[in-house]
Design a protein around this motif. Structure first.
Motif, PDB file in Angstrom:
ATOM      1  N   ASP A 208       0.824  -1.219   0.000  1.00  0.00           N
ATOM      2  CA  ASP A 208       0.000   0.000   0.000  1.00  0.00           C
ATOM      3  C   ASP A 208       0.853   1.263   0.000  1.00  0.00           C
ATOM      4  O   ASP A 208       0.508   2.243  -0.648  1.00  0.00           O
ATOM      5  N   GLU A 209       1.966   1.245   0.728  1.00  0.00           N
ATOM      6  CA  GLU A 209       2.848   2.407   0.792  1.00  0.00           C
ATOM      7  C   GLU A 209       3.466   2.695  -0.586  1.00  0.00           C
ATOM      8  O   GLU A 209       3.530   3.839  -1.031  1.00  0.00           O
ATOM      9  N   ALA A 210       3.919   1.646  -1.260  1.00  0.00           N
ATOM     10  CA  ALA A 210       4.503   1.808  -2.589  1.00  0.00           C
ATOM     11  C   ALA A 210       3.442   2.265  -3.596  1.00  0.00           C
ATOM     12  O   ALA A 210       3.707   3.128  -4.442  1.00  0.00           O
ATOM     13  N   LEU A 211       2.248   1.696  -3.495  1.00  0.00           N
ATOM     14  CA  LEU A 211       1.164   2.101  -4.397  1.00  0.00           C
ATOM     15  C   LEU A 211       0.797   3.563  -4.189  1.00  0.00           C
ATOM     16  O   LEU A 211       0.526   4.281  -5.162  1.00  0.00           O
ATOM     17  N   GLN A 212       0.788   4.026  -2.953  1.00  0.00           N
ATOM     18  CA  GLN A 212       0.489   5.436  -2.672  1.00  0.00           C
ATOM     19  C   GLN A 212       1.555   6.350  -3.271  1.00  0.00           C
ATOM     20  O   GLN A 212       1.240   7.398  -3.830  1.00  0.00           O
ATOM     21  N   MET A 213       2.824   5.950  -3.159  1.00  0.00           N
ATOM     22  CA  MET A 213       3.895   6.741  -3.752  1.00  0.00           C
ATOM     23  C   MET A 213       3.721   6.822  -5.265  1.00  0.00           C
ATOM     24  O   MET A 213       3.851   7.883  -5.867  1.00  0.00           O
ATOM     25  N   ALA A 214       3.412   5.692  -5.881  1.00  0.00           N
ATOM     26  CA  ALA A 214       3.197   5.663  -7.330  1.00  0.00           C
ATOM     27  C   ALA A 214       2.015   6.535  -7.717  1.00  0.00           C
ATOM     28  O   ALA A 214       2.082   7.296  -8.689  1.00  0.00           O
TER      29      ALA A 214
END
Length: 158
Positions: free
Chosen positions: A81-87
């Protein structure tokens, strides 16, 4: 599929000014982080900030955030979720892959090539639109048809 790639990966922050020359004028960027290292996502965020400072905002610029070491899922330190939010904040696509077992490696480059085509890559000048050479912003891009180069060959990025 053949894409010319200029690697700018794990260089120290002090070297960032030097490496900017490699991606100035780029039409696509692949930012990678290690899913087993929270620090690597922070590093990717710094590279993203550098890219944003150098690349003019354009709907044609392709950005893909890629989590590596998917084969080590049990050691994950970066929540998906953290990586998806950054993307999402960066208006980037997101994928995860494993260089060790090959999962999604080709997909990363296929995704970039597809996005380039969707965002303005024009067929070559052969008139029929079937050429493997194409141009984006005047720069030639070769998709498929090129001879495979062995790992470590001149100009090839490993």
């Amino acid at each position: 599929m053949l894409l010319q790639v200029a690697p700018v990966s794990t260089l120290a922050v002090a070297d960032r000014a030097f490496t900017r020359q490699y991606f100035r004028g780029a039409v696509a960027a692949i930012l990678m982080y290690d899913i087993t290292s929270a620090d690597s996502l922070a590093g990717a965020q710094k590279w993203l900030e550098t890219l944003e400072a150098e690349l003019p905002p354009s709907p044609k610029t392709i950005l893909v955030l890629v989590g590596s070491k998917l084969d080590r899922q049990e050691e994950r330190q970066v929540p998906l979720d953290e990586a998806l939010q950054m993307a999402l904040r960066a208006n980037a696509a997101h994928l995860e892959c494993s260089s060790k077992d090959g999962t999604n490696v080709e997909l990363v480059f296929q995704r970039v090539a597809t996005m380039l085509l969707q965002r303005g890559l024009k067929p070559g000048a052969d008139g029929g639109g079937t050429s493997s050479r194409a141009h984006l912003h005047g720069a030639p891009v070769v998709i498929g048809g090129g001879p495979a180069r062995p790992v470590g060959a001149a100009g090839c990025c490993v």
